[in-house]
Write a protein that holds these residues in place. Structure first.
Motif, PDB file in Angstrom:
ATOM      1  N   ILE A 134      41.880  39.759  34.336  1.00  0.00           N
ATOM      2  CA  ILE A 134      41.622  40.899  35.219  1.00  0.00           C
ATOM      3  C   ILE A 134      40.451  40.637  36.155  1.00  0.00           C
ATOM      4  CG2 ILE A 134      40.783  43.303  35.219  1.00  0.00           C
ATOM      5  CD1 ILE A 134      42.653  43.820  32.872  1.00  0.00           C
ATOM      6  N   ASN A 135      39.427  39.930  35.684  1.00  0.00           N
ATOM      7  CA  ASN A 135      38.306  39.660  36.598  1.00  0.00           C
ATOM      8  C   ASN A 135      38.741  38.793  37.769  1.00  0.00           C
ATOM      9  OD1 ASN A 135      38.593  37.297  35.052  1.00  0.00           O
ATOM     10  ND2 ASN A 135      36.394  36.848  35.110  1.00  0.00           N
ATOM     11  N   LYS A 136      39.716  37.903  37.544  1.00  0.00           N
ATOM     12  CA  LYS A 136      40.227  37.073  38.645  1.00  0.00           C
ATOM     13  C   LYS A 136      41.060  37.921  39.612  1.00  0.00           C
ATOM     14  CE  LYS A 136      38.574  33.200  36.989  1.00  0.00           C
ATOM     15  NZ  LYS A 136      37.461  32.493  37.665  1.00  0.00           N
ATOM     16  N   ILE A 137      41.803  38.888  39.062  1.00  0.00           N
ATOM     17  CA  ILE A 137      42.577  39.792  39.919  1.00  0.00           C
ATOM     18  C   ILE A 137      41.632  40.604  40.804  1.00  0.00           C
ATOM     19  CG2 ILE A 137      44.122  41.791  39.933  1.00  0.00           C
ATOM     20  CD1 ILE A 137      45.332  40.731  37.325  1.00  0.00           C
ATOM     21  N   ARG A 138      40.556  41.092  40.222  1.00  0.00           N
ATOM     22  CA  ARG A 138      39.592  41.895  40.992  1.00  0.00           C
ATOM     23  C   ARG A 138      38.914  41.033  42.062  1.00  0.00           C
ATOM     24  NH1 ARG A 138      39.022  46.890  38.812  1.00  0.00           N
ATOM     25  NH2 ARG A 138      37.363  47.278  40.324  1.00  0.00           N
ATOM     26  N   ILE A 146      41.015  47.302  35.036  1.00  0.00           N
ATOM     27  CA  ILE A 146      41.594  47.625  36.333  1.00  0.00           C
ATOM     28  C   ILE A 146      42.488  48.847  36.176  1.00  0.00           C
ATOM     29  CG2 ILE A 146      43.670  46.179  36.106  1.00  0.00           C
ATOM     30  CD1 ILE A 146      43.252  45.425  39.091  1.00  0.00           C
ATOM     31  N   GLN A 147      42.583  49.632  37.247  1.00  0.00           N
ATOM     32  CA  GLN A 147      43.455  50.804  37.230  1.00  0.00           C
ATOM     33  C   GLN A 147      44.891  50.392  37.500  1.00  0.00           C
ATOM     34  OE1 GLN A 147      42.568  55.053  38.744  1.00  0.00           O
ATOM     35  NE2 GLN A 147      43.468  54.041  40.511  1.00  0.00           N
ATOM     36  N   THR A 165      44.369  49.241  47.292  1.00  0.00           N
ATOM     37  CA  THR A 165      43.178  50.069  47.136  1.00  0.00           C
ATOM     38  C   THR A 165      43.533  51.514  47.429  1.00  0.00           C
ATOM     39  OG1 THR A 165      41.763  48.232  47.814  1.00  0.00           O
ATOM     40  CG2 THR A 165      40.791  50.428  47.867  1.00  0.00           C
ATOM     41  N   THR A 166      43.203  52.408  46.517  1.00  0.00           N
ATOM     42  CA  THR A 166      43.521  53.817  46.694  1.00  0.00           C
ATOM     43  C   THR A 166      42.612  54.442  47.755  1.00  0.00           C
ATOM     44  OG1 THR A 166      41.948  54.584  45.030  1.00  0.00           O
ATOM     45  CG2 THR A 166      44.147  53.940  44.253  1.00  0.00           C
ATOM     46  N   ARG A 167      42.937  55.693  48.146  1.00  0.00           N
ATOM     47  CA  ARG A 167      42.104  56.406  49.119  1.00  0.00           C
ATOM     48  C   ARG A 167      40.697  56.662  48.585  1.00  0.00           C
ATOM     49  NH1 ARG A 167      45.876  61.422  50.571  1.00  0.00           N
ATOM     50  NH2 ARG A 167      46.345  61.147  48.349  1.00  0.00           N
ATOM     51  N   MET A 168      40.567  56.639  47.258  1.00  0.00           N
ATOM     52  CA  MET A 168      39.248  56.819  46.646  1.00  0.00           C
ATOM     53  C   MET A 168      38.483  55.507  46.549  1.00  0.00           C
ATOM     54  SD  MET A 168      39.156  60.010  46.167  1.00  0.00           S
ATOM     55  CE  MET A 168      37.720  60.182  45.119  1.00  0.00           C
ATOM     56  N   GLY A 169      39.093  54.427  47.063  1.00  0.00           N
ATOM     57  CA  GLY A 169      38.419  53.137  47.065  1.00  0.00           C
ATOM     58  C   GLY A 169      38.544  52.362  45.774  1.00  0.00           C
ATOM     59  N   GLU A 170      39.500  52.743  44.911  1.00  0.00           N
ATOM     60  CA  GLU A 170      39.658  52.089  43.613  1.00  0.00           C
ATOM     61  C   GLU A 170      40.718  51.001  43.692  1.00  0.00           C
ATOM     62  OE1 GLU A 170      39.041  51.374  39.527  1.00  0.00           O
ATOM     63  OE2 GLU A 170      37.898  52.619  40.921  1.00  0.00           O
ATOM     64  N   LEU A 171      40.330  49.771  43.346  1.00  0.00           N
ATOM     65  CA  LEU A 171      41.295  48.676  43.315  1.00  0.00           C
ATOM     66  C   LEU A 171      42.305  48.954  42.207  1.00  0.00           C
ATOM     67  CD1 LEU A 171      41.638  45.922  44.831  1.00  0.00           C
ATOM     68  CD2 LEU A 171      40.725  44.854  42.758  1.00  0.00           C
ATOM     69  N   THR A 172      43.591  48.892  42.533  1.00  0.00           N
ATOM     70  CA  THR A 172      44.639  49.354  41.621  1.00  0.00           C
ATOM     71  C   THR A 172      45.823  48.404  41.655  1.00  0.00           C
ATOM     72  OG1 THR A 172      43.953  51.655  41.995  1.00  0.00           O
ATOM     73  CG2 THR A 172      46.143  51.307  41.052  1.00  0.00           C
ATOM     74  N   LEU A 173      46.469  48.255  40.518  1.00  0.00           N
ATOM     75  CA  LEU A 173      47.668  47.428  40.424  1.00  0.00           C
ATOM     76  C   LEU A 173      48.893  48.341  40.413  1.00  0.00           C
ATOM     77  CD1 LEU A 173      48.939  44.638  40.039  1.00  0.00           C
ATOM     78  CD2 LEU A 173      48.537  44.857  37.584  1.00  0.00           C
ATOM     79  N   PHE A 213      48.689  57.287  36.281  1.00  0.00           N
ATOM     80  CA  PHE A 213      47.593  56.325  36.424  1.00  0.00           C
ATOM     81  C   PHE A 213      47.111  55.953  35.024  1.00  0.00           C
ATOM     82  CE2 PHE A 213      47.543  58.244  40.615  1.00  0.00           C
ATOM     83  CZ  PHE A 213      47.245  57.163  41.448  1.00  0.00           C
ATOM     84  N   ALA A 214      46.737  54.704  34.865  1.00  0.00           N
ATOM     85  CA  ALA A 214      46.262  54.233  33.563  1.00  0.00           C
ATOM     86  C   ALA A 214      45.171  53.191  33.788  1.00  0.00           C
ATOM     87  CB  ALA A 214      47.410  53.639  32.749  1.00  0.00           C
ATOM     88  N   ASP A 215      44.464  52.885  32.719  1.00  0.00           N
ATOM     89  CA  ASP A 215      43.425  51.851  32.765  1.00  0.00           C
ATOM     90  C   ASP A 215      43.806  50.733  31.805  1.00  0.00           C
ATOM     91  OD1 ASP A 215      41.705  53.358  34.519  1.00  0.00           O
ATOM     92  OD2 ASP A 215      41.223  54.623  32.787  1.00  0.00           O
ATOM     93  N   LEU A 216      43.706  49.512  32.302  1.00  0.00           N
ATOM     94  CA  LEU A 216      44.058  48.337  31.517  1.00  0.00           C
ATOM     95  C   LEU A 216      42.812  47.472  31.356  1.00  0.00           C
ATOM     96  CD1 LEU A 216      46.570  46.787  30.285  1.00  0.00           C
ATOM     97  CD2 LEU A 216      46.511  45.418  32.390  1.00  0.00           C
ATOM     98  N   ARG A 217      42.557  47.020  30.110  1.00  0.00           N
ATOM     99  CA  ARG A 217      41.379  46.184  29.877  1.00  0.00           C
ATOM    100  C   ARG A 217      41.753  44.948  29.080  1.00  0.00           C
ATOM    101  NH1 ARG A 217      37.178  49.208  26.582  1.00  0.00           N
ATOM    102  NH2 ARG A 217      38.264  48.335  24.780  1.00  0.00           N
ATOM    103  N   ASP A 218      41.233  43.806  29.541  1.00  0.00           N
ATOM    104  CA  ASP A 218      41.341  42.581  28.749  1.00  0.00           C
ATOM    105  C   ASP A 218      39.924  42.093  28.450  1.00  0.00           C
ATOM    106  OD1 ASP A 218      40.377  41.329  31.036  1.00  0.00           O
ATOM    107  OD2 ASP A 218      42.197  40.181  31.429  1.00  0.00           O
ATOM    108  N   GLY A 219      39.790  40.868  28.016  1.00  0.00           N
ATOM    109  CA  GLY A 219      38.482  40.361  27.650  1.00  0.00           C
ATOM    110  C   GLY A 219      37.560  40.089  28.812  1.00  0.00           C
ATOM    111  N   THR A 220      38.066  40.229  30.032  1.00  0.00           N
ATOM    112  CA  THR A 220      37.245  39.929  31.214  1.00  0.00           C
ATOM    113  C   THR A 220      36.887  41.155  32.035  1.00  0.00           C
ATOM    114  OG1 THR A 220      39.115  39.575  32.737  1.00  0.00           O
ATOM    115  CG2 THR A 220      38.441  37.710  31.369  1.00  0.00           C
ATOM    116  N   GLY A 221      37.557  42.274  31.824  1.00  0.00           N
ATOM    117  CA  GLY A 221      37.266  43.465  32.621  1.00  0.00           C
ATOM    118  C   GLY A 221      38.387  44.474  32.580  1.00  0.00           C
TER     119      GLY A 221
END
Length: 487
Positions: free
Chosen positions: A35-39, A75-76, A109-117, A65-73
């Motif tokens: 995820i950190n590489k995606i960001r 993302i929405q 990127t959402t209108r709220m500025g959130e990087l999203t998959l 909408f959901a939140d996904l976390r791996d060992g690196t960070g």
């Protein structure tokens, strides 16, 4: 927090398997991108695959909408009913926080500025049957709904690492500290070795051992309390710089700074003495601090400590005389025992050696704050160290203290086989477990001859305590020993 399995989750598991034909625990999945590489890449890639644990889920009719976390960070994620297949949308409705999933889609990127998959495909990799606690952090940075039952978290470190970023970071830092210690020794010509954990005779320190039985040999064995005697045999064999980093075991009490199973680093260097070991320790603690993200100073339990070499040096006997106002080394055992009673110092043994050591802890050790070498111990406290030239009754030994904690113990090692045999014989005759038996293999090696040698033992767990600002040793051990849970 409840430790019970969730029956609702088990019902969803059954639905996934029987109604949708989904395997909730597939054997393999596609290769995913951290995820950190995606960001870092942002919106530059058209299609990415990400895997991790669901830590948040917000449903808005036909969008989720959901939140996904791996060992690196983290993302929405964005799911739309029109984007997913009907089957994947059904799977999404049966997901809970803590489930492990893999998604495929594009980044925006959402209108709220959130990087999203934006998820086009969804696969369940593991259905979680126990609910992880949800720790929320408000706008002021204050955490809510934290798990405060430390015993629960020690027993279930998998939960602790998921919900407490500080705990996860501490153990990541621990690994970096250990790597730094190894790197320093490897780059300075030391060879890492492994010696037996099960030993027919335990030695290298005075401590209560754990006992076991070697069935096929019908022989009593002990978990090692130190690696010293085996490593010195390697010095005799011509390995001039040698070390071992591993577990030692002492069947004694548990408190804030002691654990019966602990990690110790022992190193031995031929043609060196305890002054060389002082320099080694200064270099190693600085390297470990750097690996932990510190510079020349650290903060531990609210106090700043300066790690810049050289460290202060004080004499053992002089410091105890100054702190107690008495020449305790001239006192007999009876008078020392009375003083121990007056000061409320409890010990299981009332021999002079133990009492002088406990009195030093009482008067001096716990008051030492900045890194300090306590040097030149009396002979009766250091039977395995070389005598200091022109100082009768004094040995070349040091212990290093910081914030009242002993971090290392070192000697100019005794290499006189005749004297060593006499000392070990006296120790063996006084030991309940050794029953007068000597480690003849070690003495044989000593009799072949070893050069002047410096040796040092370092408490790795306590180093981690200091460098991660942790007040309890069990917070530095992934799986500390606990009393059996009777529930």
């Amino acid at each position: 927090m409840s430790d019970e399995k969730n029956s609702v989750r088990e019902e969803k598991l059954l639905h996934l398997k029987e109604e949708l034909g989904i395997d909730p625990y597939p054997a393999r999945c596609l290769e995913s991108k951290p995820i950190n590489k995606i960001r870092d890449a942002g919106e530059t890639e058209d299609s990415v695959i990400a895997s991790g644990r669901l830590t948040g889920k917000r449903e808005h009719g036909k969008t989720v909408f959901a939140d996904l976390r791996d060992g690196t960070g983290s993302i929405q994620l964005y799911f739309g009913k029109k984007i997913l297949s009907d089957k994947d949308w059904s799977v999404l409705g049966l997901l809970d926080l803590g489930d492990i999933v893999q998604v495929k889609g594009s980044v925006f990127t959402t209108r709220m500025g959130e990087l999203t998959l934006r998820c086009e495909e969804l696969e369940l990799l593991c259905k979680s049957l126990r609910q992880l606690p949800v720790v929320k952090v408000d706008a002021r940075g204050v955490a809510h709904d934290e798990v405060t039952d430390r015993d629960f978290l020690y027993r279930h470190r998998c939960v602790d690492l998921q919900v407490n970023p500080d705990s996860l970071n501490r153990f990541v830092t621990r690994s970096r500290i250990i790597s730094a210690l190894r790197s320093y020794l490897d780059s300075n010509g030391f060879l890492e070795v492994e010696t037996p954990v099960l030993q027919p005779l335990y030695g290298g320190a005075a401590a209560e051992p754990f006992e076991t039985m070697y069935g096929s040999m019908n022989q009593q064995f002990y978990l090692r309390i130190a690696t010293e005697l085996y490593l010195k045999r390697l010095i005799a064999g011509g390995i001039d710089r040698v070390y071992e980093l591993g577990k030692d075991f002492r069947n004694e009490g548990v408190d804030r700074t002691h654990s019966p199973e602990f990690t110790q680093l022992e190193l031995y260097e031929a043609y060196a003495d305890y002054s060389v070991m002082m320099e080694r320790f200064e270099d190693m603690i600085c390297a470990a601090a750097n690996a932990a993200g510190h510079s020349d100073s650290i903060v531990y339990q609210g106090t700043e400590f300066d790690l810049t070499p050289p460290f202060r040096r004080i004499g053992f006997m002089d410091s105890l005389r100054d702190a107690s106002g008495e020449d305790l080394f001239s006192w007999n055992a009876e008078d020392l025992s009375k003083l121990m009673d007056e000061k409320g110092i409890v010990t299981q043994a009332n021999d002079r050696i133990t009492m002088l050591d406990k009195l030093f802890d009482h008067y001096v050790a716990h008051r030492i704050q900045q890194p300090t070498f306590v040097i030149d111990y009396p002979e009766e406290l250091s039977p395995l160290a070389k005598h200091k030239t022109d100082s009768p009754g004094v040995t070349e030994r040091f212990e290093v203290f910081l914030a009242g904690l002993e971090l290392a113990n070192a000697f100019s090692e005794q290499n006189n086989p005749i004297l060593q045999r006499r000392i070990l014989k006296e120790q063996a005759e006084a030991s309940l477990h050794r029953k007068g038996e000597l480690d003849e293999d070690f003495l044989y090696a000593l009799e072949t001859g070893i050069p002047p040698t410096g040796g040092m033992g370092i408490g790795v767990d306590r180093i981690v305590m200091i460098l991660t600002d942790t007040g309890k040793i069990r917070d530095t051990i992934l799986f500390p020993h606990l009393r059996r849970n009777e529930q």
